[in-house]
Scaffold this motif. Structure first.
Motif, short mmCIF file in Angstrom:
data_model
loop_
_atom_site.label_atom_id
_atom_site.label_comp_id
_atom_site.label_asym_id
_atom_site.label_seq_id
_atom_site.Cartn_x
_atom_site.Cartn_y
_atom_site.Cartn_z
N SER A 186 -53.22 -84.74 46.59
CA SER A 186 -52.04 -85.48 47.05
C SER A 186 -50.83 -84.67 46.58
O SER A 186 -50.94 -83.89 45.63
CB SER A 186 -52.00 -86.87 46.41
N THR A 228 -47.89 -88.53 49.13
CA THR A 228 -48.70 -89.59 48.52
C THR A 228 -49.73 -90.04 49.55
O THR A 228 -49.61 -89.71 50.74
CB THR A 228 -47.82 -90.82 48.20
N SER A 229 -50.69 -90.84 49.13
CA SER A 229 -51.72 -91.23 50.09
C SER A 229 -51.11 -92.06 51.22
O SER A 229 -51.54 -91.97 52.37
CB SER A 229 -52.87 -91.97 49.40
N ARG A 288 -49.45 -89.69 53.58
CA ARG A 288 -50.48 -88.88 54.26
C ARG A 288 -51.17 -89.71 55.34
O ARG A 288 -51.48 -89.21 56.41
CB ARG A 288 -51.49 -88.35 53.26
N SER A 289 -51.39 -90.99 55.09
CA SER A 289 -52.07 -91.76 56.14
C SER A 289 -51.15 -91.99 57.34
O SER A 289 -51.62 -91.99 58.47
CB SER A 289 -52.72 -93.05 55.64
#
Ligand code: HAM
Length: 429
Positions: free
Chosen positions: A266, A171-172, A175-176
């Protein structure tokens, strides 16, 4: 020929001898997609430049250096589409067809444009068949996309020559967190990175994983792994996908460095790759983009899709000699007529036959010619049978029926019986 009259480098004509294979490929894919319940959508080839910047990502090769962008007479900045996902998302939003959670399973076909360095399998105008699914967020639909392509490779006879590479970008949020860890690690090794990766570290760090540079690759060996940063939701999604592929028996290779060249992905990303085409080995690629619709101004709407490169797949069929014999024959029957009266009768007879056998590929000789020259043309056309109308046949209201490719003598068939006779000897496409 003077330079101005040549096609643009990297933009190819698809000549008549190649189109049967293209049509076979496109027809096979279209039938498959119909059978799985996908509906075709057609979008314009030109869109506002902003659309691609916002969806594909400002810091991607495509947007930074590959787009065909121009100002039109109104002063608007327009771009020849480099891919189909952005336009498809724009279209579903504009027409409200994904509103209220409506599921859409869409596919499209057409030319795409990227100013890349042309080489075998890489062109500036190329063609994709792509598909996008909206409002289904489970791994079952990711699996369906892959299962469908697997079936396609089987139908085309190229299954043994392609390999599925799979990864999850999470998911974002996950990922961050991963991006942060990666940046921290790579920054500590900044001096050992190649110049391009040093730049990407600042602009789009995940793309460093994609590097072809050996020194940077060596640095990456001990870099944090994306898989360790996946949150529970992403992990469960990925496990769900793998379980489904296992259930169907589709082999895959996990490639933690697979990040894709477009920013909207994603969770699932995948590529079908082959070693039969040299450097340009990805024949089909895609993934999930759950944040894209929202990013483009819509309500949160999960999405997943892929696109395949038609040129690359056609090249593969040629390389692996998987070209069905029947597609090279485009004419079933060739009608030769000698003399003005026979020519008129031949035209009328051909139309009567076409009325009864609409799928028969019947070619009528044009341009008159001697017996010899018409016969030569009939043979060259690839037809299975020649129909002959000369003075004798006219007198008896029959047509000479001559097999061109195999055994059998010439026979005379009454005009009225011709369609019925052809129906028994030609398998119509
Ligand atoms: P892509 O990886 O940029 O993804 O392109 C998909 C496929 O198009 C590639 O795997 C390749 O077969 C073909 N292709 C790309 N560039 C060229 C080129 N210059 N010459 C010949 N073939 C090429 C996308 O375009 C995404 N829109 C796919 C997608 C759809 N993801 C989700 N939905």
């Amino acid at each position: 020929m003077s330079k101005s009259l040549q096609a643009i480098r990297g933009m190819n004509d698809i000549l008549p001898e190649q189109t049967p294979l293209w049509r076979y490929f496109e027809g096979t894919v279209a039938r498959l997609l119909d059978n799985y319940g996908y509906k075709q959508i057609r979008m314009p080839i030109v869109e506002f430049t902003e659309l691609f910047k916002r969806s594909i990502g400002e810091v991607t090769d495509i947007v930074e250096k590959e787009m065909y962008t121009f100002e039109d007479r109104n002063g608007d900045s327009l771009t020849l589409r480099p891919e189909g996902t952005a336009a498809c998302v724009r279209a579903v939003l504009e027409h409200g067809i994904t509103g209220g959670g409506q599921v859409q399973k869409l596919w499209y076909i057409g030319p795409m444009f990227r100013h890349e360095r042309p080489q075998k399998g890489r062109y500036r105008q190329f063609h994709q068949i792509g598909l996008e699914v909206f409002n289904l967020d489970g791994p079952d639909i990711d699996a369906e996309l892959i299962i469908m392509t697997w079936r396609l490779w089987g139908e085309l006879g190229i299954r043994d020559a392609v390999k599925l590479e799979l990864n999850s970008l999470g998911t974002s949020e996950s990922r961050s967190r991963y991006r942060e860890a990666l940046v921290e690690y790579l920054s500590a090794h900044h001096d050992k990175l190649d110049e391009d990766s040093q730049r990407r570290l600042k602009t789009n760090p995940l793309r460093v994983l994609d590097t072809k540079n050996a020194d940077t690759q060596a640095v990456l060996v001990d870099a944090p792994k994306m898989a360790d940063y996946l949150d529970d939701e992403s992990r469960a999604h990925f496990e769900g996908l793998k379980a489904r592929l296992d259930a169907v028996g589709i082999p895959y290779v996990l490639n933690p460095k697979l990040v894709r060249g477009l920013d909207y992905y994603s969770k699932t990303v995948f590529e079908w790759v082959t070693d039969k085409l040299g450097a340009q080995g990805t024949v089909c690629a895609g993934g999930r983009y759950d944040g894209l619709v929202e990013q483009m101004g819509g309500k949160p709407t999960p999405g997943v899709g892929f696109a395949m490169g038609i040129e690359r797949l056609v090249l593969m069929l040629e390389t692996l000699e998987q070209i069905p014999q029947e597609i090279s024959r485009q004419v079933d029957v060739y009608l030769c007529a000698f003399g003005e009266e026979a020519e008129l009768a031949g035209l009328a007879l051909a139309e009567r036959v076409r009325d009864e056998l609409p799928n028969l590929r019947l070619q009528v000789n044009a341009g008159a010619g001697s017996f010899k020259s018409q016969f030569k043309k009939a043979d060259k056309s690839g037809a299975l049978y020649a129909l002959i109308l000369g003075d004798d046949e006219m007198a008896q209201q029959v047509v000479g029926f001559k097999p061109l490719r195999g055994q059998g003598e010439q026979q005379s068939i009454a005009w009225d019986a011709l369609a019925a006779h052809l129906a028994t000897c030609v398998v119509q496409g």
